[in-house]
Write a protein that holds these residues in place. Structure first.
Motif, mmCIF file in Angstrom:
data_model
loop_
_atom_site.group_PDB
_atom_site.id
_atom_site.type_symbol
_atom_site.label_atom_id
_atom_site.label_comp_id
_atom_site.label_asym_id
_atom_site.label_seq_id
_atom_site.Cartn_x
_atom_site.Cartn_y
_atom_site.Cartn_z
ATOM 1 N N MET A 1 -24.948 7.259 -44.552
ATOM 2 C CA MET A 1 -24.898 6.812 -43.647
ATOM 3 C C MET A 1 -25.303 6.828 -42.203
ATOM 4 S SD MET A 1 -24.135 11.355 -42.733
ATOM 5 C CE MET A 1 -24.474 12.001 -44.163
ATOM 6 N N SER A 2 -26.588 6.863 -42.708
ATOM 7 C CA SER A 2 -27.662 6.487 -41.562
ATOM 8 C C SER A 2 -27.261 5.309 -40.934
ATOM 9 C CB SER A 2 -28.864 6.956 -41.904
ATOM 10 O OG SER A 2 -28.936 6.512 -43.295
ATOM 11 N N SER A 3 -27.142 4.115 -41.925
ATOM 12 C CA SER A 3 -27.100 2.804 -42.390
ATOM 13 C C SER A 3 -26.072 2.535 -40.655
ATOM 14 C CB SER A 3 -26.061 2.467 -42.829
ATOM 15 O OG SER A 3 -25.117 2.889 -44.060
ATOM 16 N N ILE A 4 -24.657 3.720 -41.282
ATOM 17 C CA ILE A 4 -24.110 2.803 -40.155
ATOM 18 C C ILE A 4 -24.075 3.327 -38.276
ATOM 19 C CG2 ILE A 4 -21.529 3.265 -39.332
ATOM 20 C CD1 ILE A 4 -21.008 4.337 -41.932
ATOM 21 N N PRO A 5 -24.159 2.035 -38.009
ATOM 22 C CA PRO A 5 -24.894 2.065 -36.111
ATOM 23 C C PRO A 5 -24.323 3.333 -35.776
ATOM 24 C CG PRO A 5 -23.655 -0.017 -36.294
ATOM 25 C CD PRO A 5 -23.514 1.314 -37.770
ATOM 26 N N VAL A 6 -24.605 3.910 -34.120
ATOM 27 C CA VAL A 6 -24.383 5.071 -34.035
ATOM 28 C C VAL A 6 -24.301 4.956 -32.265
ATOM 29 C CG1 VAL A 6 -23.808 7.563 -32.800
ATOM 30 C CG2 VAL A 6 -24.165 6.992 -35.558
ATOM 31 N N ALA A 7 -23.000 4.596 -31.780
ATOM 32 C CA ALA A 7 -23.045 3.983 -30.381
ATOM 33 C C ALA A 7 -23.799 5.075 -29.578
ATOM 34 C CB ALA A 7 -21.611 3.772 -29.957
ATOM 35 N N PRO A 8 -24.688 4.991 -28.392
ATOM 36 C CA PRO A 8 -25.268 5.537 -27.539
ATOM 37 C C PRO A 8 -24.409 6.702 -26.708
ATOM 38 C CG PRO A 8 -25.163 3.370 -26.896
ATOM 39 C CD PRO A 8 -24.428 3.647 -28.254
ATOM 40 N N GLN A 9 -24.949 7.608 -26.935
ATOM 41 C CA GLN A 9 -24.114 9.597 -26.769
ATOM 42 C C GLN A 9 -24.972 8.934 -25.459
ATOM 43 O OE1 GLN A 9 -21.372 11.024 -28.020
ATOM 44 N NE2 GLN A 9 -21.451 8.496 -29.020
ATOM 45 N N ILE A 10 -23.387 9.228 -24.456
ATOM 46 C CA ILE A 10 -23.936 10.516 -23.455
ATOM 47 C C ILE A 10 -22.732 11.635 -22.986
ATOM 48 C CG2 ILE A 10 -24.407 10.448 -20.319
ATOM 49 C CD1 ILE A 10 -23.976 6.281 -20.903
ATOM 50 N N ASN A 11 -23.393 12.745 -22.721
ATOM 51 C CA ASN A 11 -22.161 14.089 -23.564
ATOM 52 C C ASN A 11 -21.963 14.002 -22.103
ATOM 53 O OD1 ASN A 11 -21.681 16.153 -24.218
ATOM 54 N ND2 ASN A 11 -23.386 17.332 -23.210
ATOM 55 N N THR A 12 -20.885 13.131 -22.076
ATOM 56 C CA THR A 12 -19.893 13.633 -20.703
ATOM 57 C C THR A 12 -18.736 12.502 -21.385
ATOM 58 O OG1 THR A 12 -20.415 11.538 -19.780
ATOM 59 C CG2 THR A 12 -21.464 13.509 -18.386
ATOM 60 N N ASP A 13 -17.422 12.860 -20.686
ATOM 61 C CA ASP A 13 -16.087 11.817 -20.851
ATOM 62 C C ASP A 13 -16.454 10.390 -20.490
ATOM 63 O OD1 ASP A 13 -14.455 14.895 -20.064
ATOM 64 O OD2 ASP A 13 -15.241 13.852 -21.858
ATOM 65 N N PRO A 14 -16.275 10.193 -20.617
ATOM 66 C CA PRO A 14 -15.101 10.342 -21.792
ATOM 67 C C PRO A 14 -16.069 9.583 -23.255
ATOM 68 C CG PRO A 14 -14.696 7.257 -21.670
ATOM 69 C CD PRO A 14 -15.830 8.047 -20.185
ATOM 70 N N PRO A 15 -15.271 10.538 -24.059
ATOM 71 C CA PRO A 15 -16.062 10.060 -25.580
ATOM 72 C C PRO A 15 -16.730 9.721 -26.368
ATOM 73 C CG PRO A 15 -14.429 12.089 -25.791
ATOM 74 C CD PRO A 15 -14.326 11.439 -24.096
ATOM 75 N N GLN A 16 -17.229 9.187 -26.738
ATOM 76 C CA GLN A 16 -17.671 8.247 -27.150
ATOM 77 C C GLN A 16 -17.247 8.332 -28.575
ATOM 78 O OE1 GLN A 16 -18.809 4.913 -26.035
ATOM 79 N NE2 GLN A 16 -18.832 6.813 -23.904
ATOM 80 N N PRO A 17 -16.915 6.843 -29.384
ATOM 81 C CA PRO A 17 -16.217 6.885 -30.850
ATOM 82 C C PRO A 17 -17.297 8.009 -31.622
ATOM 83 C CG PRO A 17 -16.864 4.913 -30.234
ATOM 84 C CD PRO A 17 -16.397 5.578 -28.829
ATOM 85 N N THR A 18 -16.553 8.406 -32.226
ATOM 86 C CA THR A 18 -17.513 9.491 -33.513
ATOM 87 C C THR A 18 -17.291 9.143 -34.605
ATOM 88 O OG1 THR A 18 -15.986 11.221 -33.538
ATOM 89 C CG2 THR A 18 -18.373 11.070 -31.360
ATOM 90 N N ARG A 19 -18.364 9.278 -35.942
ATOM 91 C CA ARG A 19 -17.882 9.353 -37.053
ATOM 92 C C ARG A 19 -17.862 10.462 -37.883
ATOM 93 N NH1 ARG A 19 -20.624 8.427 -41.660
ATOM 94 N NH2 ARG A 19 -18.972 7.712 -43.564
ATOM 95 N N ASN A 20 -19.133 11.495 -37.465
ATOM 96 C CA ASN A 20 -18.180 12.627 -37.770
ATOM 97 C C ASN A 20 -19.220 13.208 -37.147
ATOM 98 O OD1 ASN A 20 -21.022 12.902 -39.035
ATOM 99 N ND2 ASN A 20 -20.995 12.461 -40.528
ATOM 100 N N TYR A 21 -18.733 15.329 -37.748
ATOM 101 C CA TYR A 21 -19.457 16.095 -36.899
ATOM 102 C C TYR A 21 -21.156 16.028 -36.836
ATOM 103 C CZ TYR A 21 -20.966 18.989 -41.047
ATOM 104 O OH TYR A 21 -21.656 19.551 -41.726
#
Lengths: 144, 573, 228, 331
Positions: B1-21
């Motif tokens: 799962m680590s191969s899937i890039p995760v969009a950079p996150q900022i802990n505010t709205d609007p939430p970024q697309p997430t893959r899993n918890y």
């Protein structure tokens, strides 16, 4: 969000109910204090029973007051069945702990000398039991 | 799962697309301040594992010490602290939270089709309370330990003991509230947050079991909390509610303590029974036989559990009449327990049984729980209780229920839902080996203890020179068994951790199981579980419908060997 | 995959400016869930105090004569006064909920202030006129001396231990109530999103407050009005 | 070296009936465990995935089946309950003509007093074939007096007498344990029970115990001395006085209390009357008993005093002749 007027789970108790409840509570409080100064033991001539009567009165009034608070102030009378169930479940469940009293009430049913409570006759004195020397005591002298 | 890039996150709205918890955010803060029931479950998993390790360590010392009738390893004082630590840690910091706070926390919202528990912040608070309580207890251990046993009988605990009982009890008091918080959360969630169509009749039995458990928790835990608090007050302020010097009755403590602590046994075993129901259904590919009976037997056990506490006190100078009443009521508990076992056995009948590792654990649960439950008869019957209570017989009995029952179920559940929790398969053959080692090691450890108890070896003794020649062999056998058991417990710690990185991707439904957690969410699930509210139109465990083709499973992975991961849906921003 | 938080019907999500939290479908569900949660908590409170009431009733039953003598040290006047204060505070609390339901913020705040005043008065009477004199008369557990000619010293001490244990625990609940109500007042005053237009927080704190009142309703006759 | 016993020796009249019940439950346990576990394993193999066994007619709910397998266990449970309760009631039933032994538990030893004054620690000598009534009290924490060979155990509680009864049958030496965790040296709080034949036991008593010098006073005599020393007789004389009721022949009589209760003056009552005199008052008396007798008497002395009030003519005879020859064995 749902306006409260059309929300069936949400009932606004009329202010008059609160006022009446408050007066009922105040009256019951006065009543319980007054009742506590009446010594029913003297009236009926049995102090143990009188004490029970006093207790029953005090606790009945306390329960009544609690019911009033729960029903009207806390609004259980107007809430869902589920709330009602939870509201009373705690009080009912607490009574289960009362099983403890079963222990304390019946403990002395195990009288040491005889098995059955109505045994007024004593088991043989220790002195009559074999293998058991009686203390050498002389019984000619009186107490001082 | 680590191969899937995760969009950079900022802990505010609007939430970024997430893959899993798990990979939605990576900061430590995002874990420590999370409201997500799944993350809290993971936090709990880590913490109870640590406590389980500590408790096992203490058990190891106990078993080593007992190889000799004159105890060569530990001082009496140290030994007492060791078994007290073992009991307290295992019961309050492992068994009680184990299944509810880890598996229950993770699964209940998903199973009933909710986005989270009703009170996420309360849930997080529960974990912190647990942690504070646990740390306080560890501090008590470091400051000198507790030597009163996990039962804290007065007046030993309140007056005579010199251990750090005050701190330990405050710790347990706080931990109690962690448990209560979980209970309140589960009850509110199960009552009010079920998805459309998820009627009480369709609830998975795991949820039923947790509902019953939560009722026990909220009704019982406050009582023990106040009882332990009274002991603290007695130590600190000398209030004397339990001390005979002031006319207090030390036996009252036992009443109040067991009012909680007997139902607490059901807090530990009921969720385990829930897990076993799930396992049997999933691995038999069949609806649990007598669904309604199993569900209501949970409630029956919870209710009956509250009126049998006196069977711990038959020889405690409790009134004999009361003893007889409690004995009678205790026998009634046998019925709902028997109903459960028979129904599980009947579930297998004409099923399609997959003998996977979780099923191994489930099968050994049946064997061990049978022995554990049936040996309870000796203690429900007053006449045998007067000989066996306070001996190793009772030790063996409750270890069969607690370890053979609850921990086996926990391990089975962890294996079963591991792919769901972390998206990775555990190594199957290692897991089977672990199940086998636990089963064999457990029996070798605790069967001899039945004999020891019948011979009259008192519990909490570390010298048994009065009957050394009679007892040493059985003790050594038991210690040998515990070594095997320890290996059985350690293995999963290694291979499960290993599988996090190297395990095969599980896919949403590796077992081909029915249930919202398998059918409607990915592995691991996303933060809010469901993309859209599921509408439940099928019965619980409706494998018949699957076979008839009227109910579609999420995964094509009916052929569980393939472990084909369901391709992730396109992520839309 | 779509943005999870926004898929369910466009309502708020946790840290939005609506009182609806992300895990709920609609405000109705949220309200009911909160009420059930609160009642469940109150059930635990019943059991919490229940255990103490059990211990009390047991010893009261065993040592009634000594308890009777010991209870004379308590003041029915201040106990009764405190009962009145709590009953009135409960009434104000009920009114606060009433105004919260009707979204009358000013009146709601005023009522909450009255509740606070009652709570502080209760604690003041309790501490200054009841607990402190007991300490001076050596009736508290740590400095207990029973110099009365009648009554058993140990049982009297037991009575006062239970008295301080139970009223103390009750006092802690009052104190917690003051803090929670204070927080509520602040949020209401600030128009915080979690309470704005939502009466449920007020109602829940009200439930708690009434429960504390109920406990006192039982404590009062049990401790102050003992029959001989 | 090691033995491999599977059952403790049977040395009391309770042991055999207890063991029958024990083995009956064991049979039940083994039967159900083996049958159900075997069935489960059998199903698991027969209906494993891919096996050719027929799955026709699989069902998932059947009320009749549920009743069929819950009612018989319920009856079995009731059977065991009835059996066990009968046994238990017999065990708790005070036997006629029981010999009394007094046990004081303290951290961390058992102190035993025989009525004729012999004392022993962590040892208990008993005659075979004589019903024994053990009166137990603890000086500190809760202990449990447990003799596996007698299948008998009961808690020893501070502040209250508890009793257990047994009748030893077989002479021998059996371990004695404390089964309630009682502090640091809990593991060492044990010893041996020696069951002697009646004759040997009588001799043993006469000798004044195994290792002790012959006793000079019986418990009742020690009690009589205490009664005199503490000046109890000034109020509790041969007849009732204004200050207090006479203790003469009080043991076993029904008392009339001011609260309306009528307790029997047994050991428990007398103990409470001495150390906690105001809890219940005898009708016609006021709460004038001075002093805190909890501080005055140790548990052993209390037993002595109570023993003294049991003896016939007690409190009439403040002057006690102290036996100077070997023991007070008048019989």
């Amino acid at each position: 969000m749902a306006a409260h007027t059309e929300d069936h789970g949400h009932h606004i108790t009329p202010m008059s109910v609160y006022v009446k409840t408050l007066f009922a509570l105040a009256f019951l409080m006065a009543l319980t204090i007054a009742a506590s100064y009446v010594d029913f033991g003297k009236i009926i001539g049995n102090s143990a029973l009188g004490s029970v009567i006093n207790n029953v009165i005090a606790m009945t009034i306390a329960c009544l007051k609690a019911v009033l608070v729960i029903q009207f102030f806390m609004g259980v009378k107007y809430s869902s069945k589920l709330t009602k169930m939870w509201a009373w479940a705690g009080f009912v469940w607490f009574l289960l702990m009362g099983m403890t009293f079963g222990d304390y009430f019946t403990r002395h049913w195990e009288p040491a000398p005889g098995w059955y409570a109505e045994d007024t006759e004593l088991p043989p004195r220790e002195s009559e039991i074999r293998l058991r020397p009686t203390p050498k005591v002389h019984s000619e002298e009186g107490g001082h | 799962m680590s191969s899937i890039p995760v969009a950079p996150q900022i802990n505010t709205d609007p939430p970024q697309p997430t893959r899993n918890y798990l990979n939605t955010e990576h900061t430590i803060k995002s874990w420590l301040l999370t409201g997500d029931h799944k993350r809290i479950a993971v936090l709990y998993l880590i913490s109870i594992s640590i406590f389980f390790f500590l408790g096992s360590l203490a058990a190891g010392f106990i078993r080593l010490e007992l190889t000799s009738p004159r105890g060569v390893l530990l001082e009496s004082e140290t030994y007492n602290k060791m078994f007290s630590a073992h009991g307290i840690i295992m019961i309050f910091f492992f068994l009680i939270p184990a299944i509810p706070a880890v598996l229950g926390n993770f699964l209940i919202p998903i199973m009933i089709g909710a986005r989270d528990l009703a009170f996420p912040r309360l849930n997080l608070l529960s974990w912190y309370l647990y942690l504070i309580g646990g740390v306080l207890f560890l501090i008590a251990l470091m400051m000198g330990g507790v030597d009163a046993g996990w039962t804290f009988y007065t007046p030993l605990s309140s007056i005579y003991s010199t251990g750090q009982i005050t701190i330990a009890l405050v710790g347990l008091f706080i931990t109690g509230f962690s448990s209560i918080a979980t209970g309140i959360n589960f009850i509110a969630t199960i009552h009010k947050m079920r998805a459309p169509g998820m009627t009480w009749d369709r609830l998975p039995l795991f949820v039923w079991a947790h509902y019953a458990t939560s009722i026990v928790i909220i009704l019982g835990t406050p009582v023990v909390a106040i009882t332990l608090l009274l002991v603290v007050f007695e130590r600190v302020f000398k209030i004397g509610v339990f001390s005979p010097e002031l006319g207090g009755d030390p036996v009252l403590f036992q009443h109040m303590f067991w009012f909680y602590s007997h139902p607490a046994v059901y807090i530990m075993i009921l969720p385990g029974m829930g897990v076993i129901s799930e396992l049997f259904a999933a691995f038999s590919q069949k609806r649990v036989f007598g669904y309604h009976f199993v569900a209501f037997s949970s409630l029956a056990i919870a209710a009956l559990g509250f009126i049998v506490w006196g069977h711990h006190m038959f020889v405690s100078s409790q009134s004999m009449y009361q003893g007889i009443v409690f004995s009678f009521l205790s026998f009634l508990v046998a019925i709902p327990s028997a109903v459960k076992v028979f129904n599980w056995a009947a579930t297998l009948y004409k099923g399609h049984i997959k003998l996977k590792a979780p099923m191994f654990f489930a099968l050994s649960f049946i064997g061990l729980f049978l022995i554990g439950g049936l040996t309870g008869l000796y203690f429900a019957a007053v006449a045998t209780d007067v000989h066996l209570t306070g001996t190793y017989f009772v030790v063996a009995h409750f270890h069969y229920v607690m370890v053979g029952g609850a921990i086996t179920a926990f391990l089975g559940g962890i294996h079963y839902w591991w792919p769901k929790m972390f998206g990775k398969m555990y190594p199957e053959s290692w897991a089977k080996l672990s199940a086998l080692l636990v089963f064999v090691g457990f029996n070798v450890t605790f069967l001899p203890q039945f004999v020891l108890g019948f011979l009259g070896m008192p519990r909490r003794y570390h010298y048994y020179y009065f009957q050394g020649g009679d007892m040493q062999f059985y003790n050594i056998l038991s210690t040998a068994g515990s070594t095997v058991l320890a290996i059985g417990f350690l293995l999963p710690a290694f291979y499960l951790t290993w599988s996090l990185k190297y395990g095969k991707d599980a896919g949403p439904n590796p077992w081909g199981a029915v249930g919202l957690e398998w059918q409607k969410v990915g592995s691991p699930p996303t933060t809010y579980n469901f993309e859209e509210m599921p509408v439940v139109t099928w019965e619980a465990y409706d494998y018949q419908a699957v076979r008839e083709g009227t109910l579609e499973l999420n995964s094509t992975a009916h052929h569980h060997e393939s472990y084909i991961g369901q391709p992730e849906k396109e992520e839309k921003v | 995959m779509a943005m999870v938080q926004d898929t369910h019907g466009g309502h708020g999500h946790g840290h939005g400016d609506e009182p609806l939290h992300h895990q709920f479908e609609d405000i109705h569900q949220q309200n009911e869930t909160y009420v059930i949660g609160m009642w469940t908590f109150l059930v635990t409170e019943v059991m919490f105090f229940g255990a103490l009431f059990l211990a009390y009733s047991l010893y009261r039953w065993k040592y009634q004569p000594d308890f009777y003598i010991a209870h004379k040290e308590l003041s029915v006047f201040f106990g009764g006064l405190n009962t009145v204060v709590l009953l009135i505070s409960s009434f104000f609390m009920a009114k606060a909920v009433y105004h919260a339901q009707r979204k009358e913020k000013r009146k709601q705040l005023n009522m909450l202030w009255l509740v606070q005043a009652c709570a502080v008065a209760f604690l003041f009477i309790k501490v200054v006129f009841e607990w402190m004199p007991k300490w001076q008369h050596h009736l508290t557990p740590l400095n207990f001396i029973w110099d009365k000619p009648e009554g058993n010293a140990e049982h009297a001490q037991l009575f006062f231990s239970l008295y301080f244990g139970m009223t103390g625990l009750h006092g802690i609940h009052i104190l917690a109530g003051i803090i929670v109500i204070g927080a509520l007042q602040y949020l209401v005053w600030k128009d915080a999103p979690s309470v704005k237009g939502d009466y449920i927080p007020t109602e829940m704190i009200g439930l708690y407050w009434h429960f504390v009142d109920i406990v006192w309703i039982f404590l009062f006759p049990l401790y102050y009005l003992l029959p001989r | 070296m090691w033995n491999f016993p599977v059952a403790p020796p049977k040395a009391s009249t309770y042991a055999a009936p207890h063991d029958y019940l024990f083995y009956a439950i064991t049979a039940l346990t083994v039967f159900f465990t083996v049958v159900v576990f075997a069935v489960v394993i059998f199903f698991a193999i027969k209906y494993r995935e891919g096996s050719k066994a027929s799955r026709e007619g699989a069902s998932d709910e059947n009320l009749r089946v549920e009743i069929m397998w819950s009612v018989p266990p319920l009856f079995l449970a009731f059977l065991i309950f009835a059996w066990s309760t009968k046994l238990y009631v017999d065990w708790r039933k005070p036997p006629d003509n029981a010999m009394e032994v007094f046990v004081i538990g303290k951290q961390w030893m058992w102190h035993v007093q025989h009525a004729n004054g012999v004392r022993e620690n962590n040892e208990l000598h008993l005659p075979a074939g004589v019903p024994i009534r053990v009166t137990m009290i603890s000086q500190d924490v809760i202990h449990a007096f447990y003799i596996p060979a007698f299948r008998s155990q009961y808690h020893v509680v501070p502040g209250r007498y508890t009793v257990q009864y047994f009748t030893p049958t077989t002479p021998g030496r059996y371990p004695l344990y404390c089964t309630m965790h009682c502090g640091t040296q809990h593991s060492e709080m044990g010893g041996y029970v020696t069951v002697l034949s009646k004759d040997e036991f009588a001799k043993w008593l006469e000798r004044g115990g195994e290792e002790q010098a012959p006793v000079t006073k019986t418990m009742a005599q020690r009690g009589a001395e205490l009664f005199k020393d503490k000046n109890c007789g000034s109020c509790h004389g041969p007849a009732d006085t204004v200050q207090g009721p006479s203790l003469n022949g009080i043991y076993g009589t029904a008392r009339k209390m001011t609260d309306g209760s009528a307790p029997i003056a047994d050991q428990e009552y007398l103990r409470e009357a001495i150390i906690d005199p105001y809890r219940r008052l005898n009708q016609g008396y006021r709460d004038t008993m001075p002093g805190d007798y909890r501080q005055v008497f140790t548990e052993e002395e209390l037993l002595d005093v109570i023993e003294y009030t049991k003896s016939p003519g007690a409190t009439k005879t403040p002057e006690v002749q102290v036996a100077t020859n070997s023991g007070a064995s008048s019989r």
